[in-house]
Design a protein around this motif. Structure first.
Motif, short mmCIF file in Angstrom:
data_model
loop_
_atom_site.label_atom_id
_atom_site.label_comp_id
_atom_site.label_asym_id
_atom_site.label_seq_id
_atom_site.Cartn_x
_atom_site.Cartn_y
_atom_site.Cartn_z
N ALA A 127 -9.00 -0.72 -6.72
CA ALA A 127 -8.60 -2.03 -7.24
C ALA A 127 -7.27 -2.46 -6.64
CB ALA A 127 -8.49 -1.96 -8.77
N TRP A 128 -6.35 -1.50 -6.49
CA TRP A 128 -5.03 -1.77 -5.89
C TRP A 128 -5.21 -2.38 -4.50
CZ3 TRP A 128 -0.05 0.46 -7.56
CH2 TRP A 128 0.98 0.23 -6.66
N THR A 129 -6.06 -1.76 -3.69
CA THR A 129 -6.29 -2.23 -2.33
C THR A 129 -6.87 -3.64 -2.32
OG1 THR A 129 -6.65 0.02 -1.53
CG2 THR A 129 -7.52 -1.77 -0.18
N HIS A 130 -7.84 -3.90 -3.19
CA HIS A 130 -8.51 -5.21 -3.18
C HIS A 130 -7.61 -6.32 -3.71
CE1 HIS A 130 -12.02 -2.90 -2.16
NE2 HIS A 130 -12.73 -4.00 -2.05
N VAL A 131 -6.78 -6.02 -4.68
CA VAL A 131 -5.81 -7.02 -5.15
C VAL A 131 -4.81 -7.33 -4.05
CG1 VAL A 131 -3.95 -7.47 -6.78
CG2 VAL A 131 -6.08 -6.48 -7.59
N SER A 132 -4.38 -6.29 -3.33
CA SER A 132 -3.47 -6.50 -2.20
C SER A 132 -4.11 -7.39 -1.14
CB SER A 132 -3.08 -5.15 -1.58
OG SER A 132 -2.44 -4.32 -2.54
N LEU A 133 -5.38 -7.16 -0.86
CA LEU A 133 -6.09 -7.99 0.11
C LEU A 133 -6.19 -9.43 -0.38
CD1 LEU A 133 -9.01 -5.57 1.06
CD2 LEU A 133 -7.06 -6.17 2.49
N LEU A 134 -6.44 -9.60 -1.67
CA LEU A 134 -6.53 -10.94 -2.23
C LEU A 134 -5.22 -11.69 -2.08
CD1 LEU A 134 -8.10 -13.05 -3.96
CD2 LEU A 134 -7.16 -11.91 -5.98
N ILE A 135 -4.11 -10.99 -2.34
CA ILE A 135 -2.80 -11.62 -2.27
C ILE A 135 -2.39 -11.91 -0.84
CG2 ILE A 135 -0.34 -11.24 -2.71
CD1 ILE A 135 -1.13 -9.63 -5.18
N TRP A 167 -8.54 10.00 1.78
CA TRP A 167 -8.91 8.76 2.47
C TRP A 167 -8.30 7.49 1.90
CZ3 TRP A 167 -10.60 10.28 6.82
CH2 TRP A 167 -11.45 11.38 6.95
N PHE A 168 -7.32 7.56 1.00
CA PHE A 168 -6.78 6.32 0.42
C PHE A 168 -6.19 5.42 1.50
CE2 PHE A 168 -2.79 4.32 -1.22
CZ PHE A 168 -3.41 3.22 -1.79
N ARG A 169 -5.31 5.98 2.30
CA ARG A 169 -4.65 5.16 3.32
C ARG A 169 -5.65 4.67 4.37
NH1 ARG A 169 1.08 6.99 5.68
NH2 ARG A 169 1.67 6.11 3.66
N SER A 170 -6.54 5.54 4.82
CA SER A 170 -7.53 5.15 5.83
C SER A 170 -8.45 4.05 5.31
CB SER A 170 -8.35 6.37 6.25
OG SER A 170 -7.53 7.38 6.79
N LEU A 171 -8.91 4.20 4.07
CA LEU A 171 -9.78 3.19 3.48
C LEU A 171 -9.06 1.86 3.32
CD1 LEU A 171 -11.75 5.16 0.75
CD2 LEU A 171 -12.76 3.69 2.50
N ILE A 210 0.82 -1.20 0.00
CA ILE A 210 0.00 0.00 0.00
C ILE A 210 0.86 1.26 0.00
CG2 ILE A 210 -1.61 1.35 1.41
CD1 ILE A 210 -2.89 -0.86 -0.22
N SER A 211 2.01 1.20 0.65
CA SER A 211 2.91 2.37 0.69
C SER A 211 3.36 2.77 -0.70
CB SER A 211 4.13 2.08 1.57
OG SER A 211 3.75 1.95 2.91
N ILE A 212 3.55 1.78 -1.58
CA ILE A 212 3.94 2.10 -2.96
C ILE A 212 2.82 2.86 -3.65
CG2 ILE A 212 4.56 1.12 -5.19
CD1 ILE A 212 5.82 -1.22 -3.68
N GLY A 213 1.59 2.37 -3.49
CA GLY A 213 0.46 3.07 -4.07
C GLY A 213 0.29 4.46 -3.51
N TYR A 214 0.52 4.58 -2.22
CA TYR A 214 0.40 5.91 -1.60
C TYR A 214 1.46 6.86 -2.13
CZ TYR A 214 0.18 9.50 2.01
OH TYR A 214 0.06 10.69 2.67
N GLN A 215 2.68 6.37 -2.30
CA GLN A 215 3.74 7.21 -2.84
C GLN A 215 3.45 7.62 -4.28
OE1 GLN A 215 6.57 8.45 -1.61
NE2 GLN A 215 6.50 7.55 0.45
N VAL A 216 2.90 6.68 -5.04
CA VAL A 216 2.67 6.94 -6.47
C VAL A 216 1.58 7.98 -6.68
CG1 VAL A 216 1.81 5.90 -8.61
CG2 VAL A 216 3.51 4.70 -7.22
N TYR A 217 0.52 7.95 -5.83
CA TYR A 217 -0.65 8.77 -6.11
C TYR A 217 -0.88 9.92 -5.13
CZ TYR A 217 -1.89 5.11 -9.41
OH TYR A 217 -1.88 4.25 -10.46
N ARG A 218 -0.05 10.09 -4.15
CA ARG A 218 -0.33 11.12 -3.14
C ARG A 218 -0.20 12.54 -3.71
NH1 ARG A 218 4.90 11.21 0.95
NH2 ARG A 218 6.50 11.61 -0.62
#
Length: 445
Positions: free
Chosen positions: A209-217, A135-139, A121-129
């Motif tokens: 989608a990023w969050t849900h794929v991470s949860l799946l993995i 609410w990305f991180r909180s969600l 998630i930190s990678i996604g946060y860095q890419v899109y912040r």
């Protein structure tokens, strides 16, 4: 003569013009082939490259004391020593956790899961912040908690449902566990919809989608790992150790004998390391499995004893862990061997871990290349982040769970009792009468 000279000059001028045009065309073609040139890069790609510089790189992080002690070594051998030291530290830590028992293993699995999720998630946060999306991180963390409530709750219901049902105020949680889990998820879903910002819809849905794929993995795999642990520690320890062995031995064989590249996603991986690591893993799996089969602590399913009021790991060894006699004939010469049947299953697990398991690492390598990073984190010097070390473990955990459910597992009395206790009294009585009649007929015969 003047006419001939004039014609020659025209031909030369045309040739020069064609040569210049060919050079321009070649230059344009070269620039089109080099997608990484600054002119050709899309804005998003340039942004990712800039952010990658700020992400931690674990293989570049070394304790100051160790760095000064190894400063005279070439970089290749320095990395070898650092990786070796921290590999043994992790192996010793793993052995200590096993000694702590099933509860320690389950807590460790949960902690590893949370850390892996945080690194992704930190990678996604860095890419899109940069876009200031709310609410990305909180969600992301909310969905992690919701997923864990559902999956770990499923395990508790399966293995402790009989006990929990006897506590009146907990019975509600068991009966309506899935409904409560769904309600929690819907809260997060509505929260996400309300957080949508004009002009950034695509970015926000990408993050969703990023969050849900991470949860799946991450989360679903840790849920399967917990199930494997309850089947007996051997179903957790042996597969995990096989992945470690394959990773270590592939690195060793590749380091000393590697010449032939294996896959472009991981340029340092070689066929020599892949094959050598595979043979070493199969041999290790046979020997290690034979050793563990001798101890009830490793082979017995983990169950809750109502008489003792605690978890128990004692049992009468099943067929898998009782030596059986096998006849072996080679060139007409026969010989009998006493082998634990589990050994044959161990060979299947070792083949998967050495042939398919590495593809979990290749998948992670592709993910890191997409974001131009070397490691997921910097927690383990010489190795990277936790996700760098557990990328193959998650794939292995799924295979082991599928393998057990397909070839090993039998109906569980604990699960059946849980379902029976959830029935109404008249339905329970009907099942009781049916069992009584059936057992009575069995006794008569």
């Amino acid at each position: 003569m003047a006419e001939v000279r004039r014609r020659k000059e025209v031909v030369l001028d045309e040739a020069a013009a064609q040569s210049e045009a060919a050079k321009r065309h070649s230059s344009a073609a070269d620039s089109s082939d080099h997608v990484d040139s600054e002119e050709e890069k899309i804005p998003e790609e340039k942004f990712v490259e800039e952010l990658a510089k700020n992400l931690p790189q674990g293989t570049d992080k070394t304790p100051e004391l160790l760095d000064s002690a190894l400063k005279d070594l070439p970089d290749r051998w320095k990395n070898w020593v650092i990786r070796g030291i921290f590999t043994w530290i992790m192996i010793c830590g793993f052995a200590l956790i096993i000694y702590g028992g099933p509860l320690a293993l389950m807590i460790t699995t949960l902690l590893v899961q949370v850390k892996c999720f945080q690194e992704i998630i930190s990678i996604g946060y860095q890419v899109y912040r940069i876009h200031g999306l709310p609410w990305f991180r909180s969600l992301s963390w909310y969905f992690l908690l919701t997923s864990n409530y559902f999956f770990y709750g499923e395990n508790l219901v399966d293995y402790f449902g009989v006990v929990i049902n006897r506590v009146e105020y907990l019975k509600f949680l068991v009966t309506y566990h899935r409904f409560l889990s769904f309600a929690l998820y819907i809260i997060g879903f509505v929260w996400f919809v309300l957080s949508l910002v004009k002009k950034y819809y695509i970015k926000q849905f990408s993050l969703f989608a990023w969050t849900h794929v991470s949860l799946l993995i991450v989360v679903t795999q840790s849920y399967l790992i917990i199930q494997n642990i309850f089947e007996g520690l051997i179903w957790f320890i042996v597969p995990v150790s096989m992945i470690v062995c394959n990773d270590v031995m592939a690195y060793v064989f590749g380091f000393f004998f590697g010449r032939t590249p294996l896959i472009k996603l991981s340029p340092k991986k070689t066929w020599e390391g892949f094959i050598g690591g595979g043979f070493a893993t199969v041999l290790f799996g046979i020997l290690f499995s034979y050793f563990l089969c001798n101890y009830q602590y490793f082979i017995c399913p983990i169950q809750y004893s109502e008489e003792l009021g605690r978890m128990t790991m004692s049992c009468v060894p099943s067929y898998l862990f009782t030596p059986q006699e096998y006849s072996l004939k080679v060139f007409g010469i026969g010989k009998s061997l006493n082998v634990y049947p589990y050994i044959w299953h161990s060979i299947s697990l070792s083949l998967f871990s050495s042939i398919i398991g590495p593809f979990g690492g290749f998948f992670a390598s592709g993910f890191k290349r997409a974001f131009k990073i070397k490691d997921f984190g910097d927690m383990i010097p010489g190795h990277g982040g936790i996700m760098d070390r557990f990328d193959c473990q998650f794939l292995m955990a799924t295979f082991v769970n599928v393998y057990i459910s397909s070839f090993i597992r039998t109906p569980s009395p604990a699960k059946l009792l849980t379902q029976i206790y959830n029935l109404k009294p008249d339905q329970q009585y009907q099942i009781f009468q049916s069992l009584k009649d059936s057992l009575g007929e069995l006794n008569l015969t």
